[in-house]
Scaffold this motif. Structure first.
Motif, PDB file in Angstrom:
ATOM      1  N   ILE A 299       7.599  -7.142   7.834  1.00 35.78           N
ATOM      2  CA  ILE A 299       6.648  -7.396   8.925  1.00 35.78           C
ATOM      3  C   ILE A 299       6.092  -6.074   9.453  1.00 35.78           C
ATOM      4  N   GLY A 300       6.958  -5.084   9.605  1.00 37.76           N
ATOM      5  CA  GLY A 300       6.513  -3.771  10.065  1.00 37.76           C
ATOM      6  C   GLY A 300       5.548  -3.132   9.089  1.00 37.76           C
ATOM      7  N   THR A 301       5.810  -3.280   7.795  1.00 36.62           N
ATOM      8  CA  THR A 301       4.907  -2.754   6.774  1.00 36.62           C
ATOM      9  C   THR A 301       3.532  -3.401   6.887  1.00 36.62           C
ATOM     10  N   PHE A 302       3.507  -4.706   7.024  1.00 43.19           N
ATOM     11  CA  PHE A 302       2.234  -5.422   7.156  1.00 43.19           C
ATOM     12  C   PHE A 302       1.490  -4.977   8.409  1.00 43.19           C
ATOM     13  N   ALA A 303       2.194  -4.889   9.521  1.00 41.94           N
ATOM     14  CA  ALA A 303       1.554  -4.524  10.784  1.00 41.94           C
ATOM     15  C   ALA A 303       0.985  -3.106  10.734  1.00 41.94           C
ATOM     16  N   PHE A 304       1.762  -2.171  10.211  1.00 39.22           N
ATOM     17  CA  PHE A 304       1.286  -0.790  10.131  1.00 39.22           C
ATOM     18  C   PHE A 304       0.145  -0.649   9.126  1.00 39.22           C
ATOM     19  N   ALA A 305       0.230  -1.383   8.015  1.00 41.54           N
ATOM     20  CA  ALA A 305      -0.856  -1.323   7.033  1.00 41.54           C
ATOM     21  C   ALA A 305      -2.158  -1.826   7.644  1.00 41.54           C
ATOM     22  N   VAL A 306      -2.099  -2.925   8.382  1.00 43.35           N
ATOM     23  CA  VAL A 306      -3.303  -3.451   9.037  1.00 43.35           C
ATOM     24  C   VAL A 306      -3.847  -2.439  10.039  1.00 43.35           C
ATOM     25  N   SER A 307      -2.965  -1.811  10.815  1.00 41.63           N
ATOM     26  CA  SER A 307      -3.432  -0.838  11.802  1.00 41.63           C
ATOM     27  C   SER A 307      -4.123   0.329  11.114  1.00 41.63           C
ATOM     28  N   GLY A 308      -3.549   0.800   9.999  1.00 42.37           N
ATOM     29  CA  GLY A 308      -4.162   1.905   9.271  1.00 42.37           C
ATOM     30  C   GLY A 308      -5.504   1.540   8.670  1.00 42.37           C
ATOM     31  N   ILE A 309      -5.585   0.348   8.102  1.00 35.76           N
ATOM     32  CA  ILE A 309      -6.837  -0.104   7.492  1.00 35.76           C
ATOM     33  C   ILE A 309      -7.905  -0.325   8.551  1.00 35.76           C
ATOM     34  N   ARG A 310      -7.515  -0.814   9.719  1.00 36.39           N
ATOM     35  CA  ARG A 310      -8.483  -0.995  10.808  1.00 36.39           C
ATOM     36  C   ARG A 310      -9.046   0.350  11.263  1.00 36.39           C
ATOM     37  N   VAL A 311      -8.199   1.355  11.359  1.00 36.66           N
ATOM     38  CA  VAL A 311      -8.676   2.685  11.731  1.00 36.66           C
ATOM     39  C   VAL A 311      -9.618   3.221  10.663  1.00 36.66           C
ATOM     40  N   ALA A 312      -9.244   3.042   9.385  1.00 33.73           N
ATOM     41  CA  ALA A 312     -10.101   3.496   8.288  1.00 33.73           C
ATOM     42  C   ALA A 312     -11.447   2.779   8.306  1.00 33.73           C
ATOM     43  N   ALA A 313     -11.433   1.477   8.619  1.00 34.97           N
ATOM     44  CA  ALA A 313     -12.678   0.714   8.675  1.00 34.97           C
ATOM     45  C   ALA A 313     -13.608   1.242   9.757  1.00 34.97           C
ATOM     46  N   ASN A 314     -13.033   1.641  10.876  1.00 33.11           N
ATOM     47  CA  ASN A 314     -13.842   2.203  11.964  1.00 33.11           C
ATOM     48  C   ASN A 314     -14.479   3.534  11.584  1.00 33.11           C
TER      49      ASN A 314
ATOM     50  N   HIS B  39     -15.571   3.993   8.511  1.00 28.92           N
ATOM     51  CA  HIS B  39     -16.445   3.636   7.388  1.00 28.92           C
ATOM     52  C   HIS B  39     -15.951   4.214   6.062  1.00 28.92           C
ATOM     53  N   VAL B  40     -14.636   4.163   5.880  1.00 30.06           N
ATOM     54  CA  VAL B  40     -14.019   4.604   4.629  1.00 30.06           C
ATOM     55  C   VAL B  40     -14.208   3.519   3.571  1.00 30.06           C
ATOM     56  N   ASP B  41     -14.310   3.915   2.282  1.00 32.95           N
ATOM     57  CA  ASP B  41     -14.461   2.904   1.238  1.00 32.95           C
ATOM     58  C   ASP B  41     -13.146   2.146   1.034  1.00 32.95           C
ATOM     59  N   LEU B  42     -13.176   1.122   0.184  1.00 33.19           N
ATOM     60  CA  LEU B  42     -12.034   0.224   0.039  1.00 33.19           C
ATOM     61  C   LEU B  42     -10.784   0.954  -0.463  1.00 33.19           C
ATOM     62  N   PHE B  43     -10.968   1.832  -1.448  1.00 31.46           N
ATOM     63  CA  PHE B  43      -9.806   2.555  -1.953  1.00 31.46           C
ATOM     64  C   PHE B  43      -9.238   3.467  -0.868  1.00 31.46           C
ATOM     65  N   GLY B  44     -10.119   4.153  -0.164  1.00 35.21           N
ATOM     66  CA  GLY B  44      -9.657   5.021   0.915  1.00 35.21           C
ATOM     67  C   GLY B  44      -8.945   4.244   2.000  1.00 35.21           C
ATOM     68  N   ALA B  45      -9.463   3.041   2.327  1.00 34.42           N
ATOM     69  CA  ALA B  45      -8.825   2.208   3.342  1.00 34.42           C
ATOM     70  C   ALA B  45      -7.432   1.780   2.892  1.00 34.42           C
ATOM     71  N   TYR B  46      -7.305   1.456   1.596  1.00 35.96           N
ATOM     72  CA  TYR B  46      -5.987   1.078   1.070  1.00 35.96           C
ATOM     73  C   TYR B  46      -5.014   2.245   1.181  1.00 35.96           C
ATOM     74  N   VAL B  47      -5.475   3.440   0.818  1.00 36.33           N
ATOM     75  CA  VAL B  47      -4.616   4.616   0.873  1.00 36.33           C
ATOM     76  C   VAL B  47      -4.172   4.897   2.313  1.00 36.33           C
ATOM     77  N   VAL B  48      -5.117   4.822   3.258  1.00 30.64           N
ATOM     78  CA  VAL B  48      -4.764   5.057   4.660  1.00 30.64           C
ATOM     79  C   VAL B  48      -3.750   4.019   5.135  1.00 30.64           C
ATOM     80  N   GLY B  49      -3.975   2.752   4.767  1.00 30.48           N
ATOM     81  CA  GLY B  49      -3.036   1.699   5.149  1.00 30.48           C
ATOM     82  C   GLY B  49      -1.667   1.906   4.540  1.00 30.48           C
ATOM     83  N   LEU B  50      -1.631   2.314   3.274  1.00 28.20           N
ATOM     84  CA  LEU B  50      -0.354   2.523   2.592  1.00 28.20           C
ATOM     85  C   LEU B  50       0.406   3.701   3.200  1.00 28.20           C
ATOM     86  N   VAL B  51      -0.304   4.794   3.435  1.00 24.03           N
ATOM     87  CA  VAL B  51       0.344   5.970   4.023  1.00 24.03           C
ATOM     88  C   VAL B  51       0.884   5.650   5.414  1.00 24.03           C
ATOM     89  N   THR B  52       0.121   4.870   6.185  1.00 23.06           N
ATOM     90  CA  THR B  52       0.587   4.461   7.512  1.00 23.06           C
ATOM     91  C   THR B  52       1.875   3.651   7.406  1.00 23.06           C
TER      92      THR B  52
END
Length: 217
Positions: free
Chosen positions: A13-28, A30-43
């Motif tokens: 659950i923590g992994t999912f929550a942090f990944a969503v938070s990272g991807i939301r920040v990346a989306a704000n 305007h990062v591309d899809l791969f970059g958003a995935y990387v930011v979410g994964l690193v988070t």
């Protein structure tokens, strides 16, 4: 449900929550899809990776691909539900706080399982909860939350203290873990509601009037 199963569930659950938070920040940003995935994964895995390296054990995400899959699911969710999520006030805060709380518990429990004392476990819990967010913010060129006035790492320490106190009282692990996570969430929520913050350190140029010495917010 045994302690290990409960810990694994809250880690997912923590992994999912942090990944969503990272991807939301990346989306704000305007990062591309791969970059958003990387930011979410690193988070999601950054804090736990730092913890495992410091504990001299194999980083948890190298033992199973489930954390990479959960990050992918999080990306799909943000793509599909992005407009709805953006309309919900405080979605970043909610997901980030849930991830923070659950990863504090995971970090503490894994440190205790390795035989370290509670004071080390609290530090490792704080690393687990906060370090992924630091990496996320650095990657998107933001001052990390932990270095601002926000009650962030302090909430981790409070949650760790709750765990320590309840464990010393002889209560079972699942209750201690749940109460520690609740302590982190309630501390962060109260800080927002009542505008609690830590004092900022003022630089020598802060009173010159040219703005260069202002503390970043």
């Amino acid at each position: 449900m045994n302690d290990n199963s409960f810990l694994f569930i809250i880690e997912l659950i923590g992994t999912f929550a942090f990944a969503v938070s990272g991807i939301r920040v990346a989306a704000n940003k305007h990062v591309d899809l791969f970059g958003a995935y990387v930011v979410g994964l690193v988070t999601a895995i950054g804090g736990g990776t730092m913890r495992d390296l410091m504990l001299d054990i194999t980083p948890f995400w190298m033992l199973t691909p489930v954390y990479l899959v959960i990050t992918g699911i999080s990306l799909v969710l943000v793509i599909v539900m992005g407009r709805h999520l953006s309309r919900l006030e405080g979605t970043f805060f909610i997901f980030d706080t849930i991830g923070l709380a659950f990863f504090v518990v995971v970090g503490m429990q894994k440190s205790l399982a390795e035989g370290y004392p509670f004071w080390v476990a609290i530090i490792m819990g704080t690393f687990t909860g906060a370090f992924g967010g630091i990496l996320r913010d650095i990657m998107v060129n933001e001052l990390p939350l932990i270095f601002r006035k926000d009650i962030y790492a302090s909430a981790c320490i409070i949650g760790g203290g709750v765990y320590w106190g309840l464990d010393a009282a002889g209560l079972n692990d699942i209750f201690c873990q749940s109460a520690a996570a609740a302590g982190v969430i309630l501390t962060r929520a109260a800080a927002v509601k009542f505008h609690w913050s830590l004092p900022t350190l003022k630089g020598e140029n802060c009173n010159r009037g040219d703005g260069r010495g202002d503390t970043p917010e």
